[in-house]
Design a protein around this motif. Structure first.
Motif, PDB file in Angstrom:
ATOM      1  N   LYS A  31      38.778  29.560  35.800  1.00 51.09           N
ATOM      2  CA  LYS A  31      38.013  30.498  36.137  1.00 51.09           C
ATOM      3  C   LYS A  31      38.403  31.752  36.780  1.00 51.09           C
ATOM      4  O   LYS A  31      39.680  31.888  37.306  1.00 51.09           O
ATOM      5  CB  LYS A  31      36.869  29.879  37.364  1.00 51.09           C
ATOM      6  N   ASN A  32      37.608  32.763  36.723  1.00 47.69           N
ATOM      7  CA  ASN A  32      37.940  34.011  37.248  1.00 47.69           C
ATOM      8  C   ASN A  32      39.515  34.657  36.644  1.00 47.69           C
ATOM      9  O   ASN A  32      40.175  35.182  37.445  1.00 47.69           O
ATOM     10  CB  ASN A  32      38.126  34.143  38.643  1.00 47.69           C
ATOM     11  N   LYS A  33      39.646  34.382  35.323  1.00 44.83           N
ATOM     12  CA  LYS A  33      40.918  34.827  34.611  1.00 44.83           C
ATOM     13  C   LYS A  33      41.498  36.540  35.055  1.00 44.83           C
ATOM     14  O   LYS A  33      42.189  36.807  35.537  1.00 44.83           O
ATOM     15  CB  LYS A  33      40.746  34.399  33.261  1.00 44.83           C
ATOM     16  N   LEU A  34      40.237  37.117  34.567  1.00 46.27           N
ATOM     17  CA  LEU A  34      40.500  38.760  34.671  1.00 46.27           C
ATOM     18  C   LEU A  34      40.719  39.132  36.020  1.00 46.27           C
ATOM     19  O   LEU A  34      41.586  39.882  36.475  1.00 46.27           O
ATOM     20  CB  LEU A  34      39.720  39.637  33.744  1.00 46.27           C
ATOM     21  N   PRO A  35      39.855  38.751  36.846  1.00 45.99           N
ATOM     22  CA  PRO A  35      39.522  39.196  38.264  1.00 45.99           C
ATOM     23  C   PRO A  35      41.094  38.808  39.064  1.00 45.99           C
ATOM     24  O   PRO A  35      41.565  39.672  39.794  1.00 45.99           O
ATOM     25  CB  PRO A  35      38.553  38.466  38.863  1.00 45.99           C
ATOM     26  N   ASN A  36      41.408  37.405  38.793  1.00 41.97           N
ATOM     27  CA  ASN A  36      42.724  37.042  39.412  1.00 41.97           C
ATOM     28  C   ASN A  36      43.882  37.698  38.836  1.00 41.97           C
ATOM     29  O   ASN A  36      44.993  38.165  39.471  1.00 41.97           O
ATOM     30  CB  ASN A  36      42.934  35.542  39.271  1.00 41.97           C
ATOM     31  N   PHE A  55      44.151  41.133  37.750  1.00 41.66           N
ATOM     32  CA  PHE A  55      44.106  42.439  38.038  1.00 41.66           C
ATOM     33  C   PHE A  55      44.307  42.551  39.626  1.00 41.66           C
ATOM     34  O   PHE A  55      45.091  43.321  40.207  1.00 41.66           O
ATOM     35  CB  PHE A  55      42.803  43.234  37.864  1.00 41.66           C
ATOM     36  N   LYS A  56      43.848  41.485  40.475  1.00 44.35           N
ATOM     37  CA  LYS A  56      44.006  41.309  42.040  1.00 44.35           C
ATOM     38  C   LYS A  56      45.436  41.326  42.151  1.00 44.35           C
ATOM     39  O   LYS A  56      46.097  41.896  42.981  1.00 44.35           O
ATOM     40  CB  LYS A  56      43.134  40.344  42.385  1.00 44.35           C
ATOM     41  N   SER A  57      46.247  40.279  41.329  1.00 42.09           N
ATOM     42  CA  SER A  57      47.437  40.000  41.542  1.00 42.09           C
ATOM     43  C   SER A  57      48.429  41.240  41.294  1.00 42.09           C
ATOM     44  O   SER A  57      49.540  41.389  41.635  1.00 42.09           O
ATOM     45  CB  SER A  57      47.806  38.712  40.857  1.00 42.09           C
ATOM     46  N   GLU A 103      46.272  29.736  43.410  1.00 44.20           N
ATOM     47  CA  GLU A 103      45.422  30.843  42.590  1.00 44.20           C
ATOM     48  C   GLU A 103      45.260  30.567  40.983  1.00 44.20           C
ATOM     49  O   GLU A 103      44.273  31.306  40.609  1.00 44.20           O
ATOM     50  CB  GLU A 103      45.848  32.171  42.778  1.00 44.20           C
ATOM     51  N   PHE A 149      46.744  34.401  37.760  1.00 41.07           N
ATOM     52  CA  PHE A 149      47.379  35.201  39.074  1.00 41.07           C
ATOM     53  C   PHE A 149      48.663  35.378  39.096  1.00 41.07           C
ATOM     54  O   PHE A 149      49.428  36.312  39.246  1.00 41.07           O
ATOM     55  CB  PHE A 149      46.917  34.458  40.459  1.00 41.07           C
TER      56      PHE A 149
END
Length: 261
Positions: free
Chosen positions: A76-81, A83-85, A200, A204
């Motif tokens: 889950k949350n592939k792209l958010p993780n 870009f955040k990392s 994560e 990530f």
């Protein structure tokens, strides 16, 4: 290997060669003929060889067992993780170089060619993404993930980080004194990436890894910094993990990540 997958092996092999030709054409001035016939290859070409080795290993692992690949798509949350990392890694390494500038170990090159930096930025982005994805698939998603199925996290962490560090030293002309600090630094970085992967997820660890490769590539290829040789042992110059300060920096970062609930 399942006999039905044998034809796929040769398809993958052909695709690997095609991909190699594309990379050579895009990122190197050397002709394809010279690539195969020239004896004194540049460091850039040697790096390509290592990357192709990674591709071959991953391709063949997929042919044997595709389970690990399938799990990637359920994350889950592939792209958010990612870009955040990526921003996390970019900020941390930028902060490290900032400390070195404050301490007087390095300085920004006043003759920096910003036009060259802008024109080649797409290469840095591509290389960093490619290396981040390939190495995380191999060292975290396959090696660390599979070892941890049969042993404790601590053992899997140490073993996979050791393999990760060893894989970065194919230059046998280096003396032992030139290997010790970088080896320790990359070993600790491997443990940090293992922790990110565990806590994560894969995307990530890919994002963090890619951001480090991006900055190191920019710094090295553009001669972004002027390195003061008297402090090279401390700073590591353009390669932070080659310096004592860089090794301590990533060690502290690992402890902070481990202590975070």
């Amino acid at each position: 290997m399942n006999s039905k997958k044998i034809p796929l092996f040769f398809v993958f092999l052909i695709l690997e060669f095609l991909f190699a030709f594309i990379l050579i054409k895009i990122f190197s001035d050397i002709s394809l003929l010279d690539f195969f016939l020239e004896e004194n290859q540049s460091e850039k070409i040697k790096t390509f060889y290592i990357i192709f080795l990674y591709i071959s290993i991953i391709s063949n692992i997929y042919l044997v067992d595709s389970t690990n690949f399938k799990l990637i798509f359920s994350e889950k949350n592939k792209l958010p993780n990612f870009f955040k990392s990526w921003l996390y890694g970019f900020s941390i390494l930028s902060f490290y170089f900032f400390i070195n500038i404050i301490l007087g170990f390095i300085s920004i090159n006043s003759n920096l060619d910003y036009i060259f930096l802008f024109e080649t930025s797409y290469k840095f982005i591509f290389i960093s993404l490619f290396v981040g994805i390939i190495e995380e698939l191999l060292f975290r998603n396959f090696i660390f993930n599979n070892i941890s199925k049969d042993t404790s996290f601590f053992k899997a962490d140490l073993i996979s980080a050791y393999i990760y560090a060893q894989a970065h030293f194919f230059n046998f002309s280096l003396g032992l004194k030139n290997i010790i600090l970088p080896f320790i630094g990359i070993f600790i970085l491997g443990r940090l990436l293992n922790k990110f992967y565990q806590k994560e997820g894969l995307f990530f660890s890919i994002g963090f890894h890619s951001s480090l490769v991006f900055i190191i590539s920019v710094v090295n290829i553009t001669n972004f910094f002027k390195i003061k040789e008297d402090y090279l042992f401390l700073s590591g110059g353009n390669s932070p993990l080659s310096g004592l300060l860089g090794v301590l920096f990533v060690f502290i970062l690992l402890q902070l990540v481990k202590s975070k609930k």
